[in-house]
Every structure is written in structure tokens, then in C-alpha cells.
Design an enzyme around this catalytic site. Structure first.
Site, PDB file in Angstrom:
ATOM      1  N   ARG A   1     -35.394 -11.402  -3.525  1.00  0.00           N
ATOM      2  CA  ARG A   1     -34.106 -11.882  -3.030  1.00  0.00           C
ATOM      3  C   ARG A   1     -33.469 -12.885  -3.985  1.00  0.00           C
ATOM      4  NH1 ARG A   1     -33.994 -14.150   2.966  1.00  0.00           N
ATOM      5  NH2 ARG A   1     -34.489 -11.952   3.289  1.00  0.00           N
TER       6      ARG A   1
ATOM      7  N   HIS B   1     -37.106 -22.794   8.416  1.00  0.00           N
ATOM      8  CA  HIS B   1     -36.807 -21.700   7.492  1.00  0.00           C
ATOM      9  C   HIS B   1     -37.060 -20.353   8.165  1.00  0.00           C
ATOM     10  CE1 HIS B   1     -37.067 -24.910   4.442  1.00  0.00           C
ATOM     11  NE2 HIS B   1     -36.307 -24.115   3.711  1.00  0.00           N
ATOM     12  N   HIS B   2     -36.675 -19.292   7.480  1.00  0.00           N
ATOM     13  CA  HIS B   2     -36.842 -17.931   7.967  1.00  0.00           C
ATOM     14  C   HIS B   2     -38.325 -17.587   8.126  1.00  0.00           C
ATOM     15  CE1 HIS B   2     -37.918 -16.888   3.798  1.00  0.00           C
ATOM     16  NE2 HIS B   2     -36.924 -17.692   3.462  1.00  0.00           N
TER      17      HIS B   2
ATOM     18  N   LYS C   1     -40.964 -17.103   4.966  1.00  0.00           N
ATOM     19  CA  LYS C   1     -41.357 -18.168   4.037  1.00  0.00           C
ATOM     20  C   LYS C   1     -42.855 -18.416   4.150  1.00  0.00           C
ATOM     21  CE  LYS C   1     -40.087 -22.804   2.435  1.00  0.00           C
ATOM     22  NZ  LYS C   1     -40.003 -22.311   1.041  1.00  0.00           N
TER      23      LYS C   1
END
Length: 265
Positions: free
Chosen positions: A11, A154-155, A158
Site C-alpha cells: 500500500r 489503527h486499522h 497493522k
């Protein structure tokens, strides 16, 4: 400036390629992936789902460093440290957004920085680095009667916790108090036991697609001061890394951070 980007299939790698392509001050000189990756040898353009661009993805870090003035790396600690050693040999500047380093890893990067310009930051955004400066100043102004707690979110993909940014904020708070973070850090409490005065607490939230949120609470006997930052678009990290790469031109070897790049020191 000639830029090499590592981990181009990921990403951040893709965002970095887009940022380089959009800036006429730089050119993409190399696209690097780990040895044996399915993209190795493929044209970068077609691998990314577009038209051919005449630049093959390489899994040879020596070749990538040899063709670039600066390499931007958001990968994993072991890969980053190995690349830094090679950068020290070639004199290639390096911008590091990788997090999760051990003390031994940091020592290895320090050694590499004797021969190469290295900019390393847990977060490349202007706002977070301003926040770091503020956290240090507030921590220096408030006594240990104010408990410090760092909360980050965070997502769900992670892999490291606390985040590199949270640790960066904790380091700033510890520096403001004139102590070492590893002596006062208290991570993810569970079970019985009171809070130790002077500790800096860390709490990590993982879920969904959260880009990045960080809150530093200074909780006193009668008030709470909270300093916060929320990232809404990951492209800010790529733009910050590119700014750091441009900043390395003409610098003496050393281990720098975004506070140096932004002139906040």
C-alpha cells in the site's frame, strides 16, 4: 533527484510511486521488491495494472541503491536494517518509515548513519511532528502529578503495537521529563495493580480501516489536557517521505528525523 522505492507492491509502496510520479523535482529510478517476489522482473506499470513504463521491478537491492540518490523504505525492520547497511556502503541517502525496531536495530541504523544520510520517523506527517514538539514542551512544564497516557488506533492489518508514532510521542514526553522511556513505559495494563507515579502508559486499538489516531492525555488531579492528531488520508505519509528525501540532498551523514526536516528542532 533519483528515488528508489522499496516494497512497491504494498500500500505505501504504491502511494510512494504515485507521489514521485506527481513531482517534477524527482524521478523514479528503481522499484524494489523482496527476492523471489512475483513482481520481480515485471514492468512496474503493468504490475500496477496500467501501461508499460519501461522500468522493471528488481529484487536486487544493490542495483536499486546504485541507481538512486535516495531510497524510501516502508517495509519491515530486518529488511530495513539490511538495506541501511548497504546504503552506508554506497553512500545512498535513506528515508525510513518502517516501525517496530528493537534497540539492536536502532544501534545498527546509528552505525549506518555514520556513512549515509538517514531520516527515520515513526510518522512522516507535519501535524504529528508538531504534536511531538508540543508533547515534549507540555511534559516539561507539568510535573509528575499529571499522569501521561498515550492512546492510539489503527486499522486491523497493522502488525506492531504500540505504533511507531505512539512510541515517538512517548519518547517526546519522556525527554520532556528528562527520563528514559524504557524505564517508565507501561504498556497495555491487565489485572490488579495501581498506576506507578511517573509512568507513561500506552494503549493500542486495532480495528476496521482506521488510518491513524493518536491522543496524549495529561491527567492531573483536577483537569485533563489532551493533545491529539487524526490522519484521514494515507497520502500524507508519502508526501512527507518525499519531502524528507529532497531534504537529504547535500546533508552530512547522520541519523535525522522529521523534526530536523521540518526545522522544528
Amino acid at each position: 533527484m533519483r528515488i528508489a522505492v522499496t516494497g512497491v507492491s504494498g500500500r505505501m509502496g504504491r502511494m510512494l510511486v504515485q507521489a514521485v510520479d506527481a513531482d517534477d523535482r524527482v524521478t523514479l529510478a528503481a522499484a524494489l521488491e523482496r527476492p523471489g517476489h512475483e513482481w520481480a522482473g515485471a514492468d512496474l506499470g503493468t504490475a500496477l495494472g496500467g501501461a508499460e513504463r519501461g522500468l522493471a521491478v528488481t529484487d536486487d537491492p544493490a542495483a536499486a541503491l546504485g541507481s538512486a540518490d535516495c531510497v524510501i523504505d516502508f517495509t519491515a525492520p530486518a529488511a530495513t536494517v539490511a538495506l541501511a547497511r548497504m546504503a552506508a556502503e554506497t553512500g545512498t541517502a535513506m528515508v525510513i518509515g518502517t516501525t517496530g525496531f528493537s534497540e539492536d536495530d536502532i544501534a545498527a541504523l546509528d552505525r549506518a548513519a555514520r556513512a549515509a544520510v538517514i531520516v527515520r520517523a515513526g510518522n512522516m506527517s507535519l501535524g504529528v511532528n508538531l504534536l511531538t514538539t508540543l508533547v515534549r514542551r507540555v511534559a516539561a512544564s507539568l510535573g509528575v502529578a499529571y499522569d501521561i497516557e498515550v492512546v492510539e488506533a489503527h486499522h486491523n492489518r497493522k502488525v506492531d503495537a504500540p505504533s511507531g508514532t505512539a512510541l515517538m510521542l512517548g519518547e517526546a514526553a519522556a525527554a520532556g521529563r528528562g527520563v528514559r522511556l524504557d524505564e517508565v513505559a507501561d504498556r497495555g495494563r491487565d489485572g490488579m495493580g495501581r498506576r506507578n507515579p511517573g509512568d507513561i502508559g500506552f494503549h493500542a486499538i486495532r480495528g476496521g480501516g482506521i488510518v491513524g489516531e493518536h491522543h496524549v492525555h495529561f491527567a492531573g488531579p483536577s483537569e485533563v489536557l489532551t493533545l491529539s492528531h487524526s490522519a484521514t488520508d494515507r497520502t500524507l505519509f508519502a508526501q512527507g517521505a518525499l519531502s524528507a528525501a529532497l531534504w537529504t540532498a547535500g546533508r552530512a551523514p547522520g541519523h535525522y528525523d522529521m523534526v530536523n526536516v521540518l526545522g522544528l528542532d
